[in-house]
Motif scaffolding. Structure first.
Motif, PDB file in Angstrom:
ATOM      1  N   ARG A  49       0.841  -1.208   0.000  1.00  0.00           N
ATOM      2  CA  ARG A  49       0.000   0.000   0.000  1.00  0.00           C
ATOM      3  C   ARG A  49       0.875   1.256   0.000  1.00  0.00           C
ATOM      4  O   ARG A  49       0.612   2.216  -0.719  1.00  0.00           O
ATOM      5  N   LEU A  50       1.946   1.231   0.796  1.00  0.00           N
ATOM      6  CA  LEU A  50       2.850   2.375   0.887  1.00  0.00           C
ATOM      7  C   LEU A  50       3.499   2.660  -0.461  1.00  0.00           C
ATOM      8  O   LEU A  50       3.564   3.813  -0.896  1.00  0.00           O
ATOM      9  N   ASN A  51       3.977   1.627  -1.150  1.00  0.00           N
ATOM     10  CA  ASN A  51       4.607   1.838  -2.451  1.00  0.00           C
ATOM     11  C   ASN A  51       3.632   2.429  -3.458  1.00  0.00           C
ATOM     12  O   ASN A  51       3.991   3.311  -4.238  1.00  0.00           O
ATOM     13  N   ARG A  52       2.388   1.972  -3.443  1.00  0.00           N
ATOM     14  CA  ARG A  52       1.386   2.555  -4.344  1.00  0.00           C
ATOM     15  C   ARG A  52       1.172   4.029  -4.012  1.00  0.00           C
ATOM     16  O   ARG A  52       1.117   4.877  -4.899  1.00  0.00           O
ATOM     17  N   GLN A  53       1.051   4.338  -2.725  1.00  0.00           N
ATOM     18  CA  GLN A  53       0.815   5.723  -2.306  1.00  0.00           C
ATOM     19  C   GLN A  53       1.951   6.646  -2.723  1.00  0.00           C
ATOM     20  O   GLN A  53       1.713   7.771  -3.158  1.00  0.00           O
ATOM     21  N   ILE A  54       3.187   6.194  -2.560  1.00  0.00           N
ATOM     22  CA  ILE A  54       4.340   7.042  -2.867  1.00  0.00           C
ATOM     23  C   ILE A  54       4.306   7.487  -4.316  1.00  0.00           C
ATOM     24  O   ILE A  54       4.438   8.666  -4.631  1.00  0.00           O
ATOM     25  N   TYR A  55       4.116   6.552  -5.213  1.00  0.00           N
ATOM     26  CA  TYR A  55       4.261   6.870  -6.627  1.00  0.00           C
ATOM     27  C   TYR A  55       2.997   7.423  -7.256  1.00  0.00           C
ATOM     28  O   TYR A  55       3.037   7.923  -8.363  1.00  0.00           O
ATOM     29  N   GLU A  56       1.878   7.376  -6.536  1.00  0.00           N
ATOM     30  CA  GLU A  56       0.665   8.004  -7.053  1.00  0.00           C
ATOM     31  C   GLU A  56       0.741   9.519  -6.931  1.00  0.00           C
ATOM     32  O   GLU A  56       0.283  10.244  -7.799  1.00  0.00           O
ATOM     33  N   ALA A  57       1.318  10.009  -5.836  1.00  0.00           N
ATOM     34  CA  ALA A  57       1.434  11.460  -5.577  1.00  0.00           C
ATOM     35  C   ALA A  57       0.196  12.202  -6.072  1.00  0.00           C
ATOM     36  O   ALA A  57       0.270  13.018  -6.973  1.00  0.00           O
ATOM     37  N   PRO A  58      -0.973  11.903  -5.510  1.00  0.00           N
ATOM     38  CA  PRO A  58      -2.215  12.446  -6.070  1.00  0.00           C
ATOM     39  C   PRO A  58      -2.274  13.966  -6.021  1.00  0.00           C
ATOM     40  O   PRO A  58      -1.805  14.588  -5.091  1.00  0.00           O
ATOM     41  N   THR A  59      -2.861  14.524  -7.064  1.00  0.00           N
ATOM     42  CA  THR A  59      -3.032  15.977  -7.090  1.00  0.00           C
ATOM     43  C   THR A  59      -4.358  16.372  -6.456  1.00  0.00           C
ATOM     44  O   THR A  59      -4.589  17.528  -6.158  1.00  0.00           O
ATOM     45  N   SER A  60      -5.223  15.376  -6.227  1.00  0.00           N
ATOM     46  CA  SER A  60      -6.529  15.689  -5.664  1.00  0.00           C
ATOM     47  C   SER A  60      -6.479  15.909  -4.153  1.00  0.00           C
ATOM     48  O   SER A  60      -7.350  16.544  -3.597  1.00  0.00           O
ATOM     49  N   LEU A  61      -5.442  15.365  -3.503  1.00  0.00           N
ATOM     50  CA  LEU A  61      -5.327  15.518  -2.055  1.00  0.00           C
ATOM     51  C   LEU A  61      -4.472  16.729  -1.719  1.00  0.00           C
ATOM     52  O   LEU A  61      -3.563  17.088  -2.460  1.00  0.00           O
ATOM     53  N   VAL A  62      -4.742  17.346  -0.595  1.00  0.00           N
ATOM     54  CA  VAL A  62      -3.826  18.344  -0.055  1.00  0.00           C
ATOM     55  C   VAL A  62      -2.523  17.611   0.230  1.00  0.00           C
ATOM     56  O   VAL A  62      -2.530  16.497   0.761  1.00  0.00           O
ATOM     57  N   PHE A  63      -1.400  18.213  -0.143  1.00  0.00           N
ATOM     58  CA  PHE A  63      -0.123  17.505  -0.061  1.00  0.00           C
ATOM     59  C   PHE A  63       0.210  17.071   1.356  1.00  0.00           C
ATOM     60  O   PHE A  63       0.743  15.987   1.574  1.00  0.00           O
ATOM     61  N   SER A  64      -0.105  17.904   2.344  1.00  0.00           N
ATOM     62  CA  SER A  64       0.183  17.522   3.732  1.00  0.00           C
ATOM     63  C   SER A  64      -0.582  16.260   4.113  1.00  0.00           C
ATOM     64  O   SER A  64      -0.073  15.408   4.839  1.00  0.00           O
ATOM     65  N   ARG A  65      -1.796  16.109   3.610  1.00  0.00           N
ATOM     66  CA  ARG A  65      -2.592  14.904   3.880  1.00  0.00           C
ATOM     67  C   ARG A  65      -1.955  13.681   3.213  1.00  0.00           C
ATOM     68  O   ARG A  65      -1.880  12.605   3.795  1.00  0.00           O
ATOM     69  N   HIS A  66      -1.494  13.862   1.975  1.00  0.00           N
ATOM     70  CA  HIS A  66      -0.814  12.782   1.263  1.00  0.00           C
ATOM     71  C   HIS A  66       0.413  12.322   2.048  1.00  0.00           C
ATOM     72  O   HIS A  66       0.622  11.123   2.262  1.00  0.00           O
ATOM     73  N   CYS A  67       1.228  13.277   2.523  1.00  0.00           N
ATOM     74  CA  CYS A  67       2.426  12.929   3.296  1.00  0.00           C
ATOM     75  C   CYS A  67       2.062  12.291   4.630  1.00  0.00           C
ATOM     76  O   CYS A  67       2.728  11.360   5.080  1.00  0.00           O
ATOM     77  N   ARG A  68       1.008  12.778   5.266  1.00  0.00           N
ATOM     78  CA  ARG A  68       0.560  12.177   6.533  1.00  0.00           C
ATOM     79  C   ARG A  68       0.190  10.710   6.311  1.00  0.00           C
ATOM     80  O   ARG A  68       0.571   9.838   7.084  1.00  0.00           O
TER      81      ARG A  68
END
Length: 194
Positions: A49-68
């Motif tokens: 799950r972590l590897n998928r999250q890292i490389y998705e770098a979604p633009t729809s989420l606030v970046f701080s939320r993505h990093c959290r």
């Protein structure tokens, strides 16, 4: 090339962690019905799950939320529910590439802190900050509250240095005794100081 090195480094770290989770001593625990198999399977799921999250770098989420979310994934993959996480972001990265670079740097710094600086610490805390300098550059800071410092944590950040330098940035890492990393990256949304 640097991104490929980061991917190989990350996979090597994760396989090393899984090998430890499935070592002979742990295998005996698995056979006694202690729930170790379920924990090992859950750890594999966290890593995927972590590897998928890292490389998705979604633009729809606030970046701080993505990093959290990424950081919570790292802590879960290490089984560290005792580490508090403080995230203070006052700026959004300008591009998807910048978001990916910053996310990779924060995940690597957090991984280093958990594996080295905080390996023997309990009830620890890690702080991640993303701000701008007076000149408009991005300032990334990662620090922890370790009471002792393992020497390896200061030499295990070559991936962070490569990522920062490939983006035109610089890295400073200190320990006194907590681990503090400061990365300065150019932010193309702002003018550079002359």
């Amino acid at each position: 090339m640097i991104l490929l090195q980061e991917i190989h480094h990350r996979i090597a770290n994760e396989l090393q962690g899984l090998a430890g989770a499935l070592s002979p001593s742990r295998a005996r625990q698995m056979l006694d019905g202690s729930g170790a198999v379920e924990r090992a399977v859950e750890r594999i799921r966290h890593i995927a799950r972590l590897n998928r999250q890292i490389y998705e770098a979604p633009t729809s989420l606030v970046f701080s939320r993505h990093c959290r979310d990424l950081c919570a994934g790292v802590l879960s993959a290490f089984g560290r529910s005792d580490i508090g996480l403080l995230i203070d972001f006052t700026v959004e990265p300008a591009s998807r590439e910048q978001r990916l670079t910053i996310a990779l740097i924060f995940v690597e710094l957090l991984t280093n802190a958990v594996k080295h600086s905080l390996a023997d610490e309990r009830e620890a805390c890690i702080r991640l900050e993303l701000t701008t300098t007076p000149c408009g550059s991005l300032r990334l800071m990662a620090s922890d509250n370790a009471t002792t410092q393992a020497p390896t944590s200061l030499t295990s950040s070559s991936i962070v240095r490569l990522l920062a330098e490939s983006a035109g940035g610089s890295v400073t890492i200190t320990a006194d005794p907590g681990y503090v990393a400061t990365i300065i990256l150019p932010n193309h949304r702002f003018d550079v100081c002359l």
